[in-house]
Design a protein around this motif. Structure first.
Motif, mmCIF file in Angstrom:
data_model
loop_
_atom_site.group_PDB
_atom_site.id
_atom_site.type_symbol
_atom_site.label_atom_id
_atom_site.label_comp_id
_atom_site.label_asym_id
_atom_site.label_seq_id
_atom_site.Cartn_x
_atom_site.Cartn_y
_atom_site.Cartn_z
ATOM 1 N N THR A 4 0.844 -1.184 0.000
ATOM 2 C CA THR A 4 0.000 0.000 0.000
ATOM 3 C C THR A 4 0.883 1.238 0.000
ATOM 4 O O THR A 4 1.740 1.378 0.852
ATOM 5 C CB THR A 4 -0.920 0.028 1.226
ATOM 6 O OG1 THR A 4 -1.680 -1.171 1.246
ATOM 7 C CG2 THR A 4 -1.846 1.222 1.190
ATOM 8 N N GLN A 5 0.652 2.109 -0.948
ATOM 9 C CA GLN A 5 1.408 3.340 -1.048
ATOM 10 C C GLN A 5 0.419 4.494 -1.169
ATOM 11 O O GLN A 5 -0.641 4.336 -1.778
ATOM 12 C CB GLN A 5 2.301 3.315 -2.296
ATOM 13 C CG GLN A 5 3.337 2.218 -2.325
ATOM 14 C CD GLN A 5 4.544 2.530 -1.446
ATOM 15 O OE1 GLN A 5 4.667 3.593 -0.843
ATOM 16 N NE2 GLN A 5 5.436 1.567 -1.355
ATOM 17 N N ARG A 7 -1.217 7.810 -2.701
ATOM 18 C CA ARG A 7 -1.368 8.283 -4.076
ATOM 19 C C ARG A 7 -0.671 9.638 -4.253
ATOM 20 O O ARG A 7 -0.389 10.329 -3.274
ATOM 21 C CB ARG A 7 -2.857 8.458 -4.421
ATOM 22 C CG ARG A 7 -3.675 7.182 -4.286
ATOM 23 C CD ARG A 7 -3.386 6.185 -5.402
ATOM 24 N NE ARG A 7 -2.500 5.146 -4.896
ATOM 25 C CZ ARG A 7 -1.789 4.303 -5.625
ATOM 26 N NH1 ARG A 7 -1.809 4.345 -6.911
ATOM 27 N NH2 ARG A 7 -1.019 3.409 -5.085
ATOM 28 N N ALA A 8 -0.443 10.029 -5.478
ATOM 29 C CA ALA A 8 0.150 11.330 -5.782
ATOM 30 C C ALA A 8 -0.831 12.438 -5.420
ATOM 31 O O ALA A 8 -2.046 12.259 -5.485
ATOM 32 C CB ALA A 8 0.505 11.405 -7.261
ATOM 33 N N SER A 9 -0.285 13.576 -5.047
ATOM 34 C CA SER A 9 -1.116 14.746 -4.751
ATOM 35 C C SER A 9 -0.785 15.846 -5.750
ATOM 36 O O SER A 9 0.308 15.884 -6.314
ATOM 37 C CB SER A 9 -0.870 15.233 -3.324
ATOM 38 O OG SER A 9 0.478 15.648 -3.175
ATOM 39 N N ARG A 19 4.591 12.739 -5.230
ATOM 40 C CA ARG A 19 4.277 11.428 -4.672
ATOM 41 C C ARG A 19 5.520 10.862 -4.001
ATOM 42 O O ARG A 19 6.620 10.955 -4.532
ATOM 43 C CB ARG A 19 3.801 10.451 -5.738
ATOM 44 C CG ARG A 19 3.384 9.109 -5.109
ATOM 45 C CD ARG A 19 2.662 8.209 -6.046
ATOM 46 N NE ARG A 19 2.185 7.038 -5.311
ATOM 47 C CZ ARG A 19 2.134 5.821 -5.802
ATOM 48 N NH1 ARG A 19 2.489 5.584 -7.056
ATOM 49 N NH2 ARG A 19 1.696 4.822 -5.065
ATOM 50 N N ARG A 138 -0.475 13.085 -12.575
ATOM 51 C CA ARG A 138 -0.756 12.522 -11.240
ATOM 52 C C ARG A 138 -1.124 11.056 -11.388
ATOM 53 O O ARG A 138 -0.591 10.192 -10.697
ATOM 54 C CB ARG A 138 -1.886 13.269 -10.543
ATOM 55 C CG ARG A 138 -2.209 12.680 -9.148
ATOM 56 C CD ARG A 138 -3.564 13.126 -8.644
ATOM 57 N NE ARG A 138 -4.657 12.797 -9.528
ATOM 58 C CZ ARG A 138 -5.213 11.576 -9.645
ATOM 59 N NH1 ARG A 138 -4.763 10.562 -8.942
ATOM 60 N NH2 ARG A 138 -6.223 11.372 -10.471
ATOM 61 N N GLN A 139 -2.022 10.766 -12.306
ATOM 62 C CA GLN A 139 -2.402 9.372 -12.546
ATOM 63 C C GLN A 139 -1.204 8.557 -13.024
ATOM 64 O O GLN A 139 -1.021 7.406 -12.620
ATOM 65 C CB GLN A 139 -3.527 9.311 -13.577
ATOM 66 C CG GLN A 139 -4.835 9.880 -13.079
ATOM 67 C CD GLN A 139 -5.887 9.934 -14.178
ATOM 68 O OE1 GLN A 139 -5.942 9.071 -15.037
ATOM 69 N NE2 GLN A 139 -6.719 10.971 -14.154
ATOM 70 N N TRP A 141 2.034 9.058 -12.341
ATOM 71 C CA TRP A 141 2.961 8.751 -11.241
ATOM 72 C C TRP A 141 2.388 7.680 -10.318
ATOM 73 O O TRP A 141 3.139 6.877 -9.760
ATOM 74 C CB TRP A 141 3.341 10.011 -10.469
ATOM 75 C CG TRP A 141 4.267 10.894 -11.245
ATOM 76 C CD1 TRP A 141 4.062 12.195 -11.602
ATOM 77 C CD2 TRP A 141 5.546 10.541 -11.794
ATOM 78 N NE1 TRP A 141 5.125 12.662 -12.336
ATOM 79 C CE2 TRP A 141 6.050 11.666 -12.463
ATOM 80 C CE3 TRP A 141 6.314 9.374 -11.783
ATOM 81 C CZ2 TRP A 141 7.297 11.669 -13.113
ATOM 82 C CZ3 TRP A 141 7.541 9.367 -12.430
ATOM 83 C CH2 TRP A 141 8.018 10.505 -13.084
ATOM 84 N N ASP A 142 1.080 7.652 -10.146
ATOM 85 C CA ASP A 142 0.488 6.575 -9.347
ATOM 86 C C ASP A 142 0.827 5.214 -9.970
ATOM 87 O O ASP A 142 1.237 4.288 -9.270
ATOM 88 C CB ASP A 142 -1.033 6.740 -9.241
ATOM 89 C CG ASP A 142 -1.446 7.815 -8.259
ATOM 90 O OD1 ASP A 142 -0.602 8.270 -7.454
ATOM 91 O OD2 ASP A 142 -2.624 8.205 -8.286
ATOM 92 N N ASP A 146 4.239 2.765 -8.647
ATOM 93 C CA ASP A 146 3.887 1.409 -8.205
ATOM 94 C C ASP A 146 4.711 0.385 -8.985
ATOM 95 O O ASP A 146 5.194 -0.601 -8.424
ATOM 96 C CB ASP A 146 2.395 1.126 -8.402
ATOM 97 C CG ASP A 146 1.512 1.824 -7.374
ATOM 98 O OD1 ASP A 146 2.045 2.397 -6.397
ATOM 99 O OD2 ASP A 146 0.279 1.793 -7.560
#
Length: 157
Positions: A4-5, A7-9, A19, A138-139, A141-142, A146
């Motif tokens: 579990t990490q 998420r990017a902001s 992130r 942002r999406q 980097w998520d 991972d």
């Protein structure tokens, strides 16, 4: 393996994405994954080439490939081996003049490493364009970070 990490902001006022992930591996392994083109291509898109065929160093120019999106030019702007890597890269394969800067910072943590990516400099013709670019990265980097965690943790460095 880390499961579990966070998420990017995004910070719309600063036009940035940030992130931080924790990798269950030492800084040397994480550094290799972000600075050696053959390893970069293993988690970040599907291709990484430098103009000189070598590792990422200050001033290195190259390109990153993302399936379905094409090639994106980059140039390494700052490097502190084992601690910090920053590069400018195109927001879009169609508009290479629109560049952002992505900064990767490593922080050792007992038997692991915290890796923070902070990307700034988003631009666009309208605020909606800027918001779309920031949200897309942002999406991205998520997903990509991972993949980095899984890539590094699956190897015996």
């Amino acid at each position: 393996m880390t499961t579990t990490q966070p998420r990017a902001s995004i910070d719309l006022d600063a036009r940035s994405v940030t992130r931080t992930v924790r990798v269950a591996a030492g800084p040397d392994a994480v550094w290799r994954a972000i600075s050696e083109p053959e390893h970069v291509a293993g988690w970040f898109g599907d291709g990484c080439e430098t103009d000189d065929g070598g590792p990422l160093t200050a001033g290195t120019r190259g390109r990153l490939h993302f399936e379905g999106y094409g090639w994106f030019a980059f140039e390494v702007t700052r490097i502190e081996p084992g601690r910090l890597l920053a590069y400018r890269w195109g927001q879009s394969a169609d508009e290479p003049e629109r560049m952002t800067e992505a900064e990767f910072t490593l922080q050792p943590d007992r038997d692991g490493t915290y890796l923070t990516v902070h990307e700034t400099g988003f631009s666009g013709d309208t605020e909606d364009d800027v918001r779309t670019a920031i949200d897309g990265n942002r999406q991205g980097w998520d997903i990509e970070l991972d993949e980095l965690v899984a890539y590094v943790e699956a190897r015996a460095w």
